[in-house]
Write a protein that holds these residues in place. Structure first.
Motif, short mmCIF file in Angstrom:
data_model
loop_
_atom_site.label_atom_id
_atom_site.label_comp_id
_atom_site.label_asym_id
_atom_site.label_seq_id
_atom_site.Cartn_x
_atom_site.Cartn_y
_atom_site.Cartn_z
N MET A 120 -33.20 -33.63 -55.61
CA MET A 120 -32.08 -34.56 -55.51
C MET A 120 -31.42 -34.83 -56.87
O MET A 120 -30.28 -35.29 -56.91
CB MET A 120 -32.53 -35.87 -54.89
N ILE A 121 -32.11 -34.55 -57.97
CA ILE A 121 -31.50 -34.78 -59.28
C ILE A 121 -30.30 -33.85 -59.51
O ILE A 121 -29.48 -34.09 -60.38
CB ILE A 121 -32.52 -34.62 -60.43
N LEU A 122 -30.22 -32.77 -58.70
CA LEU A 122 -29.10 -31.83 -58.84
C LEU A 122 -27.97 -32.13 -57.87
O LEU A 122 -26.94 -31.44 -57.90
CB LEU A 122 -29.59 -30.39 -58.58
N ILE A 123 -28.14 -33.12 -57.02
CA ILE A 123 -27.20 -33.32 -55.92
C ILE A 123 -26.44 -34.62 -56.13
O ILE A 123 -27.04 -35.68 -56.35
CB ILE A 123 -27.94 -33.34 -54.57
N PRO A 124 -25.10 -34.59 -56.08
CA PRO A 124 -24.32 -35.82 -56.18
C PRO A 124 -24.72 -36.79 -55.07
O PRO A 124 -25.07 -36.36 -53.96
CB PRO A 124 -22.87 -35.34 -56.01
N PRO A 125 -24.71 -38.08 -55.35
CA PRO A 125 -25.18 -39.06 -54.35
C PRO A 125 -24.48 -38.92 -53.00
O PRO A 125 -25.12 -39.05 -51.96
CB PRO A 125 -24.86 -40.40 -55.03
N GLU A 126 -23.19 -38.64 -53.02
CA GLU A 126 -22.48 -38.57 -51.75
C GLU A 126 -22.87 -37.36 -50.91
O GLU A 126 -22.55 -37.28 -49.73
CB GLU A 126 -20.97 -38.54 -52.00
N ARG A 127 -23.62 -36.40 -51.52
CA ARG A 127 -24.05 -35.21 -50.79
C ARG A 127 -25.54 -35.23 -50.47
O ARG A 127 -26.08 -34.20 -50.04
CB ARG A 127 -23.69 -33.96 -51.58
N HIS A 128 -26.24 -36.37 -50.68
CA HIS A 128 -27.66 -36.44 -50.35
C HIS A 128 -27.93 -36.14 -48.88
O HIS A 128 -28.89 -35.42 -48.56
CB HIS A 128 -28.21 -37.81 -50.73
N PRO A 129 -27.12 -36.67 -47.93
CA PRO A 129 -27.38 -36.32 -46.52
C PRO A 129 -27.32 -34.81 -46.26
O PRO A 129 -28.03 -34.30 -45.40
CB PRO A 129 -26.26 -37.05 -45.77
N GLU A 130 -26.50 -34.14 -47.01
CA GLU A 130 -26.38 -32.68 -46.88
C GLU A 130 -27.70 -32.00 -47.20
O GLU A 130 -28.16 -31.12 -46.47
CB GLU A 130 -25.28 -32.22 -47.83
N GLU A 131 -28.38 -32.42 -48.27
CA GLU A 131 -29.67 -31.83 -48.66
C GLU A 131 -30.76 -32.16 -47.66
O GLU A 131 -31.62 -31.34 -47.35
CB GLU A 131 -30.06 -32.30 -50.06
N LEU A 132 -30.74 -33.38 -47.13
CA LEU A 132 -31.73 -33.76 -46.13
C LEU A 132 -31.61 -32.87 -44.89
O LEU A 132 -32.62 -32.47 -44.29
CB LEU A 132 -31.56 -35.24 -45.76
N GLU A 133 -30.39 -32.57 -44.49
CA GLU A 133 -30.18 -31.69 -43.34
C GLU A 133 -30.68 -30.28 -43.64
O GLU A 133 -31.28 -29.61 -42.78
CB GLU A 133 -28.69 -31.65 -42.99
N ILE A 134 -30.47 -29.81 -44.88
CA ILE A 134 -30.94 -28.48 -45.27
C ILE A 134 -32.47 -28.43 -45.20
O ILE A 134 -33.06 -27.48 -44.68
CB ILE A 134 -30.44 -28.12 -46.68
#
Length: 992
Positions: free
Chosen positions: A375-389
């Motif tokens: 998550m340190i590489l992911i902008p806050p507004e895109r955190h849901p995107e990483e969780l889905e991945i």
């Protein structure tokens, strides 16, 4: 490991044909690139550009079918495709290629020879294009783009192979470890059982050992083979005899390839010392020369007293494990050398591996991220995107080519394309994920630039003014460059650049730098880049002006056309900025478009001026021809009037009347020459107006013959008339047809010697009528026939082309007039002194259409029957001989005539006396006859006849518009004037 071909490797080229199959490129072989163009020279050009690229095979296709065949047989890193293809266009071929799943991710570079409109470009991208290149192609750009796709293909291919090898290695290692563990457990258990029940369990022991999938053998105290299982025989590649051979009957090598002495064999050492060596990897050389890597695990066999009675050895085959380790090492090297970020993480998103590419892209060192959440590489507004991945990875799904944004260590955002694959253990359980992140910032920037350029080109096509084009250019520059500000300056008439359009610049700054140029007057302008204003060698005053405006870097882009400086583009950044060639390319494209717009505006102005000059010249030519016609005809008018009157005067002797007739004929010939010149001009300018009616062609021919009958009689020429056509009705202009036949008959009479013959015959051929006029005259050579219808061409005629007179216009005019009637005219001759044949072919009118056909022409004169006696005529003519002649002739015909030399004199006379008819010249010293007729027709109710030397179509049309009943072109016969007077008198009588 995928090895890159060396620079010296031969370049491979293969031509695709419909009859030859294409060799599939191996996993570690060269990379295929498909070149598709229907022009072989274009393929040769592409090959010459890409040939130096190492490890690349170029496959050529000159048609869509060959391209599709190549794609069936090989894999390709990219396709270079010409848009303009016969049969199937490049865009249609691209769509066909993308219908196959295997080809969906092959990048396509379109080649085009001209700028495309937005719709075509959008269609291209929709069909799978990743880029457009305009011919002529910049070799460096093409090689750079193709190189990127080749590297991407190699990386993907290498990663795929490495993933497979890694999974194989992991599976084999686990299998080997499991087998070893099972073997050790089983062996230890059997040893304990055998110690207690040796006799009872020997057979069971042998069965167990035989079934263990690991090489096991036993020896006696002397080292002779006592037992070996099947895996041992397979490992050795032979079956030694029990009890006879010692040392297993095979050669052992050290890892470096040197032979291991017999006394150092692990089984020998174990038998001698009772201390079995462990962990020493050896190589078994089989009888066939092949090698297997093994780890020996020897164990001494002791009796109850502890004496060594033999030994058992377990050989663990680690060949595959070593290969897997090698693959792992190579894979690790590939991962480390990859420019893409390759990141390993567990199912919770915790990073456990980090390659050099990840460090380069995200700016973190491995120690700063390994063990931390992704998550340190992911902008806050895109955190849901990483969780889905992560959720999809846990389900065993793969995420391919997912484009998103990621955050660097410094907080800046970067465009990336992600491919994420689950990592499974031997049981198929997902234990982590492998993520490949590709930096697509440049591609995204290119896409933004392309969109901006497309919008700019659309704006250029729609913009009505240069100012609007410059404004559109600024918008495109800011979008392409991501610049903070921009401006356009164009050179004034003195060559000084002046601000035309700008964004983000203060009035003070513009006033301070307006007129500044970094280029000397005669210097070839080049791009000037100032990456850091603070460190640039600028003039101190200029530096302060720029710094006070808050500008940290700027670029000067010249706007040139054919090496002429037209202005400049300015691009500004608020801070230092390292300008690159790639990012400046769109700016140069926009600058070139603005240069074209400037040049187009300049050329447009020049064309408008040239058009005005041409129109003025055309009007001057018209005026000149009209004046020439008037001036040439006017002196002939009194001559023809007197001559045409005298030939009918029975009071004159026949000889005198014959002389007057000769005068008449020559004056009319002169008038015909003038008419020919004017007709040629009308034809060339498309201003011939035909007055078409249904007419009897036989009458037209007879009238034309009547006009040349006297000349034929003088030369004693025999006329053979064969008007045999079944139908003679045509839809045509009778006057112009008579002109055609008169020219042909006049030529026949002119070139036929005395006593010769002229034949005129008509025949019908389907819906056509042919009129053949043949003679027994001097004939024509093939050379003369080739140019007979050219204006001013008269043929050689025995080396004296002017011996027969004339201007050489009659046949040229006749040909054009025939064509205006949807017909054609042909000339033929068998040679000199063998006569000539001219054939005119015209379309016939149907019987229904021609039922009410007119006579060929109205009679030239009518008797007045007393209707014209006493008509009061106001005659206006500035040419005194014509005025006096006309007045005399009209008075003799019992008209009341009052003559005037000017328009003003005519107005004065009309104000004091009553007149019935106005006969006037058009060109008068103090005005023109049109205005005079218009005025007197309205105020005095006069009818009028124009008698003038102006005979162009517009002259006749204007005469009709102002109310003239007739327009007679000088010189005129008295009979023609009488006919016009009679018609006018009849109209006056009918009107009452």
């Amino acid at each position: 490991r995928l090895a890159r071909p060396s620079g010296g490797e031969k370049f491979m080229m293969q031509t695709v044909s419909s009859e030859a199959s294409v060799e599939t490129v191996p996993a570690t072989g060269p990379v295929n690139i498909l070149l598709v163009d229907d022009e072989r020279r274009n393929l040769d050009a592409l090959e010459s550009i890409l040939a130096p690229m190492p490890g690349v095979r170029l496959i050529r296709a000159i048609s869509s079918e060959e391209a599709l065949l190549a794609l069936l047989n090989s894999e390709f890193a990219c396709i270079i495709l010409d848009i303009q293809m016969p049969g199937m266009s490049g865009i249609e071929l691209a769509r066909q290629i993308k219908t196959r799943k295997r080809n969906q991710h092959i990048p396509i570079i379109f080649l085009t020879a001209f700028f495309l409109d937005e719709k075509d470009v959008v269609m291209g991208y929709g069909a799978g294009a990743v880029d457009y290149l305009t011919k002529p192609i910049n070799p460096d750009i093409l090689k750079s783009k193709v190189g990127a796709f080749v590297d991407l293909f190699r990386t993907a291919r290498a990663l795929g192979a490495a993933n497979i090898a890694l999974e194989l290695q992991i599976a084999q290692r686990r299998n080997a470890e499991e087998a070893l563990r099972q073997a050790n457990n089983e062996l230890e258990r059997r040893v304990r059982e055998r110690t207690a029940e040796l006799a009872e369990s020997e057979e069971r022991y042998r069965q167990v050992v035989s079934n263990i999938p690991v090489a096991i053998y036993a020896t006696d105290a002397e080292g002779r083979l006592a037992y070996y299982n099947e895996p041992a025989a397979e490992l050795w590649g032979c079956r030694p005899k029990l009890g006879e051979q010692s040392l297993c009957g095979h050669k052992l090598l050290r890892p470096d390839g040197s032979e291991l002495p017999a006394d150092e064999h692990p089984i020998t050492v174990t038998l001698k010392t009772g201390e079995p060596p462990r962990g020493q990897e050896l190589i078994v050389e089989r009888p066939d020369g092949t090698h297997r890597n093994v780890l020996p695990y020897p164990t001494p066999i002791r009796d109850g007293s502890g004496k060594i009675t033999g030994a058992v050895n377990l050989l663990l085959d680690v060949t595959e494990r070593n290969l897997a380790q090698l693959v792992t090492q190579r894979f690790g090297a590939i991962v480390e050398s990859s420019d893409d970020a390759i990141i390993g993480k567990d199912t919770n998103g915790v990073i456990n591996s980090w390659n050099h590419g990840a460090e380069r892209i995200f700016q973190y060192k491995p120690g700063e991220v390994v063990g931390k959440s992704v998550m340190i590489l992911i902008p806050p507004e895109r955190h849901p995107e990483e969780l889905e991945i992560l959720s999809r990875i846990r389900r065993g799904e793969q995420v391919k080519h997912f484009e998103t944004m990621r955050r660097r260590k410094d907080g800046s955002l970067i465009d990336v394309s992600l491919t994420i694959s689950p990592i499974k253990d031997s049981s198929g359980k997902v234990i982590g994920a492998s993520k490949i992140a590709r930096d697509i910032s440049e591609r995204k920037r290119n896409e933004r630039q392309q969109r901006a350029l497309l919008e700019f080109m659309a704006a250029v096509n729609a913009a009505p003014t240069l100012d609007r084009i410059c404004d559109a250019g600024l918008e495109a520059i800011i979008k392409c460059q991501g610049a903070d500000r921009a401006s356009v300056l164009l050179c004034d008439s003195s060559g000084t650049p002046r601000f035309i359009a700008w964004r983000g610049l203060s009035d003070e700054y513009r006033r301070a730098v307006d007129g500044h140029s970094p280029w000397k007057k005669d210097e070839q302008p080049r791009i000037v880049l100032v990456n850091d204003v603070a460190e640039a060698g600028l003039e101190e005053g200029l530096r302060k002006i720029i710094e006070n405006e808050g500008i940290g870097s700027l670029a000067f882009i010249p706007i040139t056309y054919e090496k002429r400086l037209l202005g400049k583009f300015m691009v500004y950044f608020n801070g230092p900025h390292a300008f690159t060639h790639e990012e400046l390319q769109p700016t140069q494209t926009i600058a070139s478009q603005i240069a074209l717009a400037i040049e187009r505006e300049l050329v447009s102005g020049q064309l408008k001026r040239a058009n005005r000059e041409l129109l003025a010249a055309s009007r001057a030519k018209d005026d000149f021809l009209a004046t020439l016609s008037h001036e040439l005809r006017t002196p002939l008018n009194p001559v023809l009037l007197l001559a045409s009157d005298a030939i009918n005067n029975r009071e004159l002797p026949p000889r005198v009347r014959a002389d007057f007739n000769t005068i008449r004929k020559n004056v009319e010939l002169e008038a015909r020459l003038i008419d020919d010149l004017l007709d040629l001009t009308r034809i060339e300018r498309g201003k011939i107006i035909l007055d078409k009616h249904f007419i009897n062609l036989r009458s037209v021919l007879q009238d034309a013959i009547a006009q040349v009958r006297e000349d034929m009689n003088q030369k004693r020429i025999v006329l053979d008339l064969k008007l045999n056509a079944a139908h003679h009705t045509v839809f045509a202009d009778a006057v112009r047809l008579q002109q055609i036949f008169w020219n042909l008959l006049k030529n026949a009479v002119k070139f036929t010697p005395e006593g010769g013959q002229i034949t005129v015959e008509t025949q019908t051929h389907g819906d056509k009528i042919q009129i053949r006029i043949s003679d027994t005259g001097i004939g024509m050579t093939p050379e003369e026939l080739g140019g007979i219808f050219r204006a001013f061409s008269q043929g050689d005629h025995a080396h004296n082309s002017h011996r027969f007179g004339g201007l050489g216009l009659g046949l040229s005019i006749s040909q054009k007039l025939t064509e205006f009637h949807a017909g054609k005219i042909l000339a033929a001759s068998e040679g000199r002194d063998k006569g000539s044949v001219f054939t005119v072919e015209l379309p016939l009118a149907s019987a229904e259409e021609g039922g009410g056909s007119r006579p060929a022409r109205p009679p030239e004169s009518e008797t007045n029957g007393g209707t014209t006696r006493g008509i009061r005529i106001l005659l206006v003519e500035d040419h005194e001989p014509t005025r006096s002649t006309l007045a005399n002739l009209l008075t003799r015909r019992r008209y009341e005539v009052v003559a005037a030399a000017t328009a003003s004199e005519a107005r004065n006379l009309a104000g004091t006396r009553n007149f019935d008819l106005l006969i006037t010249d058009i060109g008068l010293p103090d005005g023109n006859g049109y205005d005079l007729m218009d005025e007197l027709g309205r105020t005095r109710n006069l009818r009028g006849i124009a008698l003038t030397g102006y005979g162009m179509e517009h002259d006749l049309a204007r005469s009709e518009s102002v109310g003239f009943d007739a327009h007679l072109t000088k010189p005129v016969r008295i009979q023609s004037l009488e006919a016009a007077l009679n018609v006018t008198a009849k109209r006056m009588k009918e009107k009452g």
